[in-house]
Design a protein around this motif. Structure first.
Motif, PDB file in Angstrom:
ATOM      1  N   GLN A   1       0.836  -1.203   0.000  1.00  0.00           N
ATOM      2  CA  GLN A   1       0.000   0.000   0.000  1.00  0.00           C
ATOM      3  C   GLN A   1       0.871   1.254   0.000  1.00  0.00           C
ATOM      4  O   GLN A   1       0.583   2.217  -0.702  1.00  0.00           O
ATOM      5  CB  GLN A   1      -0.947   0.002   1.208  1.00  0.00           C
ATOM      6  CG  GLN A   1      -1.889   1.185   1.238  1.00  0.00           C
ATOM      7  CD  GLN A   1      -2.755   1.252  -0.011  1.00  0.00           C
ATOM      8  OE1 GLN A   1      -3.327   0.250  -0.421  1.00  0.00           O
ATOM      9  NE2 GLN A   1      -2.841   2.423  -0.612  1.00  0.00           N
ATOM     10  N   LYS A   2       1.959   1.242   0.780  1.00  0.00           N
ATOM     11  CA  LYS A   2       2.876   2.389   0.800  1.00  0.00           C
ATOM     12  C   LYS A   2       3.501   2.605  -0.569  1.00  0.00           C
ATOM     13  O   LYS A   2       3.654   3.742  -1.029  1.00  0.00           O
ATOM     14  CB  LYS A   2       3.970   2.178   1.842  1.00  0.00           C
ATOM     15  CG  LYS A   2       3.499   2.376   3.258  1.00  0.00           C
ATOM     16  CD  LYS A   2       4.637   2.160   4.239  1.00  0.00           C
ATOM     17  CE  LYS A   2       4.162   2.266   5.672  1.00  0.00           C
ATOM     18  NZ  LYS A   2       5.236   2.009   6.628  1.00  0.00           N
ATOM     19  N   ARG A   3       3.849   1.540  -1.243  1.00  0.00           N
ATOM     20  CA  ARG A   3       4.436   1.658  -2.578  1.00  0.00           C
ATOM     21  C   ARG A   3       3.415   2.215  -3.576  1.00  0.00           C
ATOM     22  O   ARG A   3       3.736   3.058  -4.414  1.00  0.00           O
ATOM     23  CB  ARG A   3       4.944   0.305  -3.056  1.00  0.00           C
ATOM     24  CG  ARG A   3       6.203  -0.119  -2.360  1.00  0.00           C
ATOM     25  CD  ARG A   3       6.720  -1.411  -2.905  1.00  0.00           C
ATOM     26  NE  ARG A   3       7.942  -1.805  -2.194  1.00  0.00           N
ATOM     27  CZ  ARG A   3       8.493  -2.974  -2.295  1.00  0.00           C
ATOM     28  NH1 ARG A   3       7.960  -3.902  -3.070  1.00  0.00           N
ATOM     29  NH2 ARG A   3       9.592  -3.256  -1.625  1.00  0.00           N
ATOM     30  N   LEU A   4       2.175   1.736  -3.480  1.00  0.00           N
ATOM     31  CA  LEU A   4       1.129   2.238  -4.371  1.00  0.00           C
ATOM     32  C   LEU A   4       0.851   3.712  -4.104  1.00  0.00           C
ATOM     33  O   LEU A   4       0.618   4.488  -5.043  1.00  0.00           O
ATOM     34  CB  LEU A   4      -0.150   1.418  -4.210  1.00  0.00           C
ATOM     35  CG  LEU A   4      -0.131   0.016  -4.823  1.00  0.00           C
ATOM     36  CD1 LEU A   4      -1.392  -0.745  -4.458  1.00  0.00           C
ATOM     37  CD2 LEU A   4       0.016   0.100  -6.328  1.00  0.00           C
ATOM     38  N   ASP A   5       0.870   4.119  -2.830  1.00  0.00           N
ATOM     39  CA  ASP A   5       0.664   5.533  -2.482  1.00  0.00           C
ATOM     40  C   ASP A   5       1.765   6.404  -3.062  1.00  0.00           C
ATOM     41  O   ASP A   5       1.502   7.499  -3.569  1.00  0.00           O
ATOM     42  CB  ASP A   5       0.589   5.711  -0.968  1.00  0.00           C
ATOM     43  CG  ASP A   5      -0.679   5.127  -0.375  1.00  0.00           C
ATOM     44  OD1 ASP A   5      -1.647   4.896  -1.141  1.00  0.00           O
ATOM     45  OD2 ASP A   5      -0.700   4.892   0.858  1.00  0.00           O
ATOM     46  N   LYS A   6       3.010   5.932  -3.005  1.00  0.00           N
ATOM     47  CA  LYS A   6       4.129   6.681  -3.585  1.00  0.00           C
ATOM     48  C   LYS A   6       3.943   6.834  -5.091  1.00  0.00           C
ATOM     49  O   LYS A   6       4.189   7.901  -5.662  1.00  0.00           O
ATOM     50  CB  LYS A   6       5.455   5.986  -3.300  1.00  0.00           C
ATOM     51  CG  LYS A   6       6.010   6.234  -1.934  1.00  0.00           C
ATOM     52  CD  LYS A   6       7.383   5.597  -1.812  1.00  0.00           C
ATOM     53  CE  LYS A   6       7.950   5.776  -0.421  1.00  0.00           C
ATOM     54  NZ  LYS A   6       9.268   5.138  -0.291  1.00  0.00           N
ATOM     55  N   LEU A   7       3.509   5.756  -5.741  1.00  0.00           N
ATOM     56  CA  LEU A   7       3.280   5.822  -7.185  1.00  0.00           C
ATOM     57  C   LEU A   7       2.149   6.785  -7.518  1.00  0.00           C
ATOM     58  O   LEU A   7       2.236   7.543  -8.500  1.00  0.00           O
ATOM     59  CB  LEU A   7       2.979   4.429  -7.741  1.00  0.00           C
ATOM     60  CG  LEU A   7       4.146   3.464  -7.857  1.00  0.00           C
ATOM     61  CD1 LEU A   7       3.656   2.079  -8.260  1.00  0.00           C
ATOM     62  CD2 LEU A   7       5.158   3.972  -8.864  1.00  0.00           C
ATOM     63  N   ASN A   8       1.069   6.768  -6.729  1.00  0.00           N
ATOM     64  CA  ASN A   8      -0.056   7.674  -6.960  1.00  0.00           C
ATOM     65  C   ASN A   8       0.370   9.127  -6.787  1.00  0.00           C
ATOM     66  O   ASN A   8      -0.086  10.001  -7.517  1.00  0.00           O
ATOM     67  CB  ASN A   8      -1.221   7.345  -6.039  1.00  0.00           C
ATOM     68  CG  ASN A   8      -1.965   6.103  -6.506  1.00  0.00           C
ATOM     69  OD1 ASN A   8      -1.926   5.764  -7.684  1.00  0.00           O
ATOM     70  ND2 ASN A   8      -2.620   5.430  -5.584  1.00  0.00           N
TER      71      ASN A   8
ATOM     72  N   LEU B   1       3.222  10.345  -7.459  1.00  0.00           N
ATOM     73  CA  LEU B   1       4.020  10.682  -8.629  1.00  0.00           C
ATOM     74  C   LEU B   1       3.171  10.754  -9.906  1.00  0.00           C
ATOM     75  O   LEU B   1       3.679  11.096 -10.973  1.00  0.00           O
ATOM     76  CB  LEU B   1       5.148   9.658  -8.824  1.00  0.00           C
ATOM     77  CG  LEU B   1       6.213   9.624  -7.739  1.00  0.00           C
ATOM     78  CD1 LEU B   1       7.146   8.432  -7.950  1.00  0.00           C
ATOM     79  CD2 LEU B   1       7.029  10.919  -7.769  1.00  0.00           C
ATOM     80  N   GLY B   2       1.902  10.425  -9.795  1.00  0.00           N
ATOM     81  CA  GLY B   2       0.998  10.501 -10.939  1.00  0.00           C
ATOM     82  C   GLY B   2       0.899   9.214 -11.732  1.00  0.00           C
ATOM     83  O   GLY B   2       0.396   9.220 -12.857  1.00  0.00           O
ATOM     84  N   VAL B   3       1.333   8.121 -11.178  1.00  0.00           N
ATOM     85  CA  VAL B   3       1.264   6.833 -11.864  1.00  0.00           C
ATOM     86  C   VAL B   3       0.133   6.031 -11.240  1.00  0.00           C
ATOM     87  O   VAL B   3       0.146   5.725 -10.058  1.00  0.00           O
ATOM     88  CB  VAL B   3       2.591   6.061 -11.727  1.00  0.00           C
ATOM     89  CG1 VAL B   3       2.482   4.706 -12.409  1.00  0.00           C
ATOM     90  CG2 VAL B   3       3.745   6.863 -12.283  1.00  0.00           C
ATOM     91  N   ASN B   4      -0.863   5.722 -12.056  1.00  0.00           N
ATOM     92  CA  ASN B   4      -1.973   4.896 -11.570  1.00  0.00           C
ATOM     93  C   ASN B   4      -1.656   3.445 -11.917  1.00  0.00           C
ATOM     94  O   ASN B   4      -1.639   3.064 -13.082  1.00  0.00           O
ATOM     95  CB  ASN B   4      -3.293   5.316 -12.227  1.00  0.00           C
ATOM     96  CG  ASN B   4      -3.712   6.690 -11.772  1.00  0.00           C
ATOM     97  OD1 ASN B   4      -3.467   7.061 -10.626  1.00  0.00           O
ATOM     98  ND2 ASN B   4      -4.321   7.447 -12.664  1.00  0.00           N
TER      99      ASN B   4
END
Length: 183
Positions: free
Chosen positions: A153-160, A162-165
């Motif tokens: 979840q932390k990795r997905l939040d970092k990607l979000n 940065l604008g990466v879905n």
């Protein structure tokens, strides 16, 4: 009025008692040893000079391999000096050995500690493998799954941010569903 000497009753106290260091004489340092020249071979080889009292090959604690140097104690100091003079610069299996006589005052008291034990390879890697491969209890399995879920979840939040879905297959839907249930 005289005081009686204190008697040490426990074994721990007896072990802590300071003992007078024994004078160790007739010691030779041998460096640049070849691989495969281990304790039995060394004992047999140096027996030709005189009686070998003690022998200690320095080994790695992790791998058990030779570190390339050893200490050999002979009964007579004169024999040790002869061995050091004779073997210094001796070529063995493409390596030139260095031998030095070690004076008694320079020999550390614990230089031959553990020299009498038979060498056995360390088993730390086997124990680590067993620890890693053991079957987890249900509680620990749930804890590991929760940690993995939080990490993803932390990795997905970092990607979000940065604008990466991006949704991870198998993880993304579960995390999204868990978030919607919490709200």
């Amino acid at each position: 009025m005289t005081e009686e000497p204190k008697v040490l009753k426990s074994t721990k106290a007896r072990k802590r008692r300071v003992q007078a260091p024994k004078e160790i004489h007739g010691v030779v340092y041998i460096g640049h040893l070849t691989e495969g020249f281990c304790e039995p071979q060394m004992r047999e080889y140096f027996k030709q000079f005189g009686n070998v009292k003690q022998l200690r090959l320095s080994r790695s604690k992790r791998t058990g391999g030779s570190k390339g140097y050893a200490f050999v104690q002979f009964e007579n100091d004169e024999v040790a000096k002869i061995v050091a003079d004779t073997m210094n610069g001796y070529s063995m299996f493409k390596k030139v050995m260095t031998c030095q006589h070690v004076p008694a005052e320079k020999v550390h008291p614990s230089v031959f500690r553990g020299a009498q034990r038979i060498f056995r390879r360390p088993k730390a890697h086997l124990l680590a493998g067993q620890r890693h491969n053991k079957v987890l209890t249900e509680r620990k399995e749930k804890l590991a799954a929760r940690k993995l879920k939080n990490k993803m979840q932390k990795r997905l939040d970092k990607l979000n941010k940065l604008g990466v879905n991006y949704t991870l297959p198998g993880h993304g839907n579960e995390i999204a569903e868990a978030k919607s249930e919490e709200k």
